[in-house]
Each structure stands twice: as structure tokens, then as C-alpha cells.
Design a protein around this motif. Structure first.
Motif, PDB file in Angstrom:
ATOM      1  N   LYS A 132       0.832  -1.196   0.000  1.00  0.00           N
ATOM      2  CA  LYS A 132       0.000   0.000   0.000  1.00  0.00           C
ATOM      3  C   LYS A 132       0.867   1.247   0.000  1.00  0.00           C
ATOM      4  CE  LYS A 132      -0.477  -0.278   5.044  1.00  0.00           C
ATOM      5  NZ  LYS A 132      -1.433  -0.429   6.162  1.00  0.00           N
ATOM      6  N   ALA A 133       0.256   2.373  -0.275  1.00  0.00           N
ATOM      7  CA  ALA A 133       0.925   3.672  -0.229  1.00  0.00           C
ATOM      8  C   ALA A 133       0.180   4.563   0.750  1.00  0.00           C
ATOM      9  CB  ALA A 133       0.964   4.310  -1.611  1.00  0.00           C
ATOM     10  N   ASP A 134       0.926   5.149   1.699  1.00  0.00           N
ATOM     11  CA  ASP A 134       0.348   6.037   2.712  1.00  0.00           C
ATOM     12  C   ASP A 134       0.947   7.426   2.571  1.00  0.00           C
ATOM     13  OD1 ASP A 134      -1.218   4.107   3.856  1.00  0.00           O
ATOM     14  OD2 ASP A 134       0.197   3.627   5.460  1.00  0.00           O
ATOM     15  N   GLY A 135       0.128   8.454   2.780  1.00  0.00           N
ATOM     16  CA  GLY A 135       0.648   9.813   2.814  1.00  0.00           C
ATOM     17  C   GLY A 135      -0.109  10.747   1.899  1.00  0.00           C
ATOM     18  N   ALA A 140      -5.303   9.005  -9.710  1.00  0.00           N
ATOM     19  CA  ALA A 140      -6.582   9.174 -10.398  1.00  0.00           C
ATOM     20  C   ALA A 140      -7.738   9.043  -9.404  1.00  0.00           C
ATOM     21  CB  ALA A 140      -6.716   8.122 -11.493  1.00  0.00           C
ATOM     22  N   GLY A 141      -8.489  10.100  -9.228  1.00  0.00           N
ATOM     23  CA  GLY A 141      -9.634  10.081  -8.344  1.00  0.00           C
ATOM     24  C   GLY A 141      -9.313  10.245  -6.873  1.00  0.00           C
ATOM     25  N   LEU A 142      -8.045  10.480  -6.535  1.00  0.00           N
ATOM     26  CA  LEU A 142      -7.650  10.618  -5.137  1.00  0.00           C
ATOM     27  C   LEU A 142      -6.862  11.900  -4.928  1.00  0.00           C
ATOM     28  CD1 LEU A 142      -6.414   6.982  -4.452  1.00  0.00           C
ATOM     29  CD2 LEU A 142      -8.568   7.975  -3.677  1.00  0.00           C
ATOM     30  N   GLY A 143      -6.816  12.360  -3.699  1.00  0.00           N
ATOM     31  CA  GLY A 143      -6.017  13.526  -3.373  1.00  0.00           C
ATOM     32  C   GLY A 143      -5.954  13.724  -1.875  1.00  0.00           C
ATOM     33  N   GLY A 144      -4.822  14.230  -1.380  1.00  0.00           N
ATOM     34  CA  GLY A 144      -4.683  14.474   0.041  1.00  0.00           C
ATOM     35  C   GLY A 144      -4.085  13.297   0.782  1.00  0.00           C
ATOM     36  N   ASN A 145      -4.271  13.296   2.088  1.00  0.00           N
ATOM     37  CA  ASN A 145      -3.684  12.269   2.942  1.00  0.00           C
ATOM     38  C   ASN A 145      -4.530  11.004   2.839  1.00  0.00           C
ATOM     39  OD1 ASN A 145      -2.062  11.020   4.768  1.00  0.00           O
ATOM     40  ND2 ASN A 145      -2.812  12.144   6.541  1.00  0.00           N
ATOM     41  N   LYS A 146      -4.042  10.017   2.098  1.00  0.00           N
ATOM     42  CA  LYS A 146      -4.815   8.823   1.789  1.00  0.00           C
ATOM     43  C   LYS A 146      -3.969   7.567   1.952  1.00  0.00           C
ATOM     44  CE  LYS A 146      -8.399  11.177   0.029  1.00  0.00           C
ATOM     45  NZ  LYS A 146      -9.775  11.106   0.529  1.00  0.00           N
ATOM     46  N   THR A 147      -4.661   6.447   1.937  1.00  0.00           N
ATOM     47  CA  THR A 147      -4.022   5.142   1.836  1.00  0.00           C
ATOM     48  C   THR A 147      -4.559   4.447   0.594  1.00  0.00           C
ATOM     49  OG1 THR A 147      -3.743   4.886   4.227  1.00  0.00           O
ATOM     50  CG2 THR A 147      -3.703   2.883   2.909  1.00  0.00           C
ATOM     51  N   VAL A 148      -3.651   4.026  -0.275  1.00  0.00           N
ATOM     52  CA  VAL A 148      -4.034   3.347  -1.516  1.00  0.00           C
ATOM     53  C   VAL A 148      -3.576   1.898  -1.443  1.00  0.00           C
ATOM     54  CG1 VAL A 148      -3.806   3.295  -4.032  1.00  0.00           C
ATOM     55  CG2 VAL A 148      -3.821   5.489  -2.822  1.00  0.00           C
ATOM     56  N   ASP A 149      -4.503   0.983  -1.597  1.00  0.00           N
ATOM     57  CA  ASP A 149      -4.188  -0.446  -1.576  1.00  0.00           C
ATOM     58  C   ASP A 149      -3.639  -0.854  -2.946  1.00  0.00           C
ATOM     59  OD1 ASP A 149      -3.993  -3.153  -1.261  1.00  0.00           O
ATOM     60  OD2 ASP A 149      -6.058  -3.450  -0.585  1.00  0.00           O
ATOM     61  N   LEU A 150      -2.405  -1.371  -2.948  1.00  0.00           N
ATOM     62  CA  LEU A 150      -1.754  -1.783  -4.198  1.00  0.00           C
ATOM     63  C   LEU A 150      -1.489  -3.292  -4.235  1.00  0.00           C
ATOM     64  CD1 LEU A 150       0.866   1.117  -4.451  1.00  0.00           C
ATOM     65  CD2 LEU A 150      -1.286   0.913  -5.708  1.00  0.00           C
ATOM     66  N   ALA A 151      -2.149  -4.033  -3.353  1.00  0.00           N
ATOM     67  CA  ALA A 151      -1.869  -5.463  -3.232  1.00  0.00           C
ATOM     68  C   ALA A 151      -2.110  -6.211  -4.543  1.00  0.00           C
ATOM     69  CB  ALA A 151      -2.710  -6.066  -2.115  1.00  0.00           C
ATOM     70  N   ASP A 152      -3.134  -5.815  -5.285  1.00  0.00           N
ATOM     71  CA  ASP A 152      -3.444  -6.509  -6.536  1.00  0.00           C
ATOM     72  C   ASP A 152      -2.451  -6.186  -7.645  1.00  0.00           C
ATOM     73  OD1 ASP A 152      -5.645  -7.699  -5.367  1.00  0.00           O
ATOM     74  OD2 ASP A 152      -7.057  -6.171  -6.086  1.00  0.00           O
ATOM     75  N   ASN A 153      -1.663  -5.123  -7.457  1.00  0.00           N
ATOM     76  CA  ASN A 153      -0.720  -4.695  -8.496  1.00  0.00           C
ATOM     77  C   ASN A 153       0.693  -5.227  -8.277  1.00  0.00           C
ATOM     78  OD1 ASN A 153      -2.823  -2.441  -7.880  1.00  0.00           O
ATOM     79  ND2 ASN A 153      -2.295  -2.117 -10.025  1.00  0.00           N
TER      80      ASN A 153
END
Length: 208
Positions: A132-135, A140-153
Motif C-alpha cells: 500500500k501507499a500512505d501519505g 486518479a480520483g484521489l487527493g490528500g492524505n490517503k491510503t491506496v491499496d496496491l496489493a493486486d498490483n
């Protein structure tokens, strides 16, 4: 640089004559904890991620100078990014931490160059736990302090070559090794990053 390190390790493995701390035929179990200084190759503007590593390793003393060991370690890897980059096929912004955690299985050959001091070389399959990516993420479709799950990638399997040194005194073991990643993280081609991890652990050996 990595080829020189591996050559030096192989040369030391083939030319030493000394003694281990434990008797021939003995088996020890070593719980260990420590720190990773992890990064990714072929990643622009990346900085190391400091992460936890811990688990257990078993070691069989084959001869006075040679042993074989295998372990199971939980390893926090990845990197930090200060600028935008493409990770696992996803375009992400800067000021974030890319976190990939693995269950690693180091299988090592250990040669004792002086009493208690071992040169280590082996192989390490690893299995992804999460990615995942934190910070301050902007994708695309995101902005700000978020967590993006990248497990499938991110690929579920990783393979690396660990090389290092350990020193044992009174059953306490200080281990330093470099894990040279050989597996591309995703299918993005030649630009796909690989794991690059310096690891320091402290453990204690129990005779079984």
C-alpha cells in the motif's frame, strides 16, 4: 558493486578455516528482531523506509566451520517518495511511503572465519503480505492524505540473494546482511523496481 560483494563473500567462504560456537551435529533455534533499511531499485527520488523485521531461524552445525540455517521472518520493506512516481502500474504523487511487507524464508550457508564470526550467503524466497501507499497521495480520483491499496498490483512472490556477516557471543547474535532483490515488483517491464534491503538483527540462540 553487488557483484564485487558476492565475489568477496564467495572467496571468504572458500578460503577460511576456523571454529563455530556450537558443536558439530548440534541444532539451535534463534528468535531475532531488528531493523530494515529498505529501498527500491530503478525508482526516481526514493528514500529508504525504516521498518521492522523479526522472526526465528534454525541452524544445524555441519562441521567446525560450516553450518546451514533457515528461517521465517516478517519483513517490512518498500521506500519513501518525495516526488511523483509510477508504482505497481499506479501513478502516485510525492511525500508518501510505499509499504510492502513480506514473509521471507532465508536459507543460508554460514562459514565461521573466527570463533563466533560467520560469513553468510544464501537464497531467500518471500511472500507478499500486503502492499500500500500512505501519505499525501494524488492519483486518479484521489487527493490528500490517503491510503491506496496496491496489493493486486504487486507480485505475490519475491526472490532475493542475502549476503552478510554475523557475530555471536554468549549465544547473543548480531547479524547484518544485504538482501539483493532479483524479482521485479510488477509487469511494467525493464523499469519495474526490485527490493533492496539492508537488515540488522539481534537474536539469541537456544540449543536444542
Amino acid at each position: 558493486m553487488m557483484k564485487k560483494i558476492l565475489f568477496a563473500a564467495v572467496l571468504m567462504l572458500s578460503s577460511v578455516a576456523a571454529f563455530a560456537q556450537h558443536s558439530v551435529g548440534s541444532f539451535t533455534l534463534q528468535p531475532k528482531v531488528g531493523m530494515n533499511i529498505a529501498n527500491m531499485t530503478d525508482m526516481n527520488s526514493s528514500d529508504p523506509r525504516i521498518g521492522f523485521v523479526g522472526g526465528v531461524e534454525g541452524e544445524y552445525q555441519v562441521s567446525d566451520i560450516f553450518s546451514l540455517s533457515a528461517g521465517v521472518l516478517y519483513s517490512m520493506q518498500g521506500c519513501k517518495l518525495s516526488k511523483s512516481a509510477s508504482i505497481a502500474g499506479t501513478k502516485l504523487g510525492g511525500d508518501l511511503t510505499f509499504k510492502t511487507d513480506y514473509i521471507n524464508i532465508p536459507i543460508m550457508a554460514n562459514v565461521y572465519v573466527v570463533k563466533g564470526l560467520a560469513v553468510k550467503l544464501g537464497v531467500q524466497p518471500g511472500f507478499k503480505v500486503n502492499a500500500k501507499a500512505d501519505g499525501n497521495v494524488y492519483a486518479a480520483g484521489l487527493g490528500g492524505n490517503k491510503t491506496v491499496d496496491l496489493a493486486d498490483n504487486v507480485k505475490s512472490f519475491d526472490f532475493s540473494i542475502p549476503v552478510g556477516l554475523s557475530y555471536e557471543y554468549a549465544n547473543v547474535v548480531l547479524d547484518a546482511r544485504y538482501n539483493w532483490g532479483l524479482t521485479k515488483m510488477d509487469d511494467a517491464g525493464d523499469n519495474s523496481p526490485k527490493n533492496s534491503v539492508f537488515q540488522i538483527t539481534l537474536g539469541y540462540k537456544f540449543d536444542l
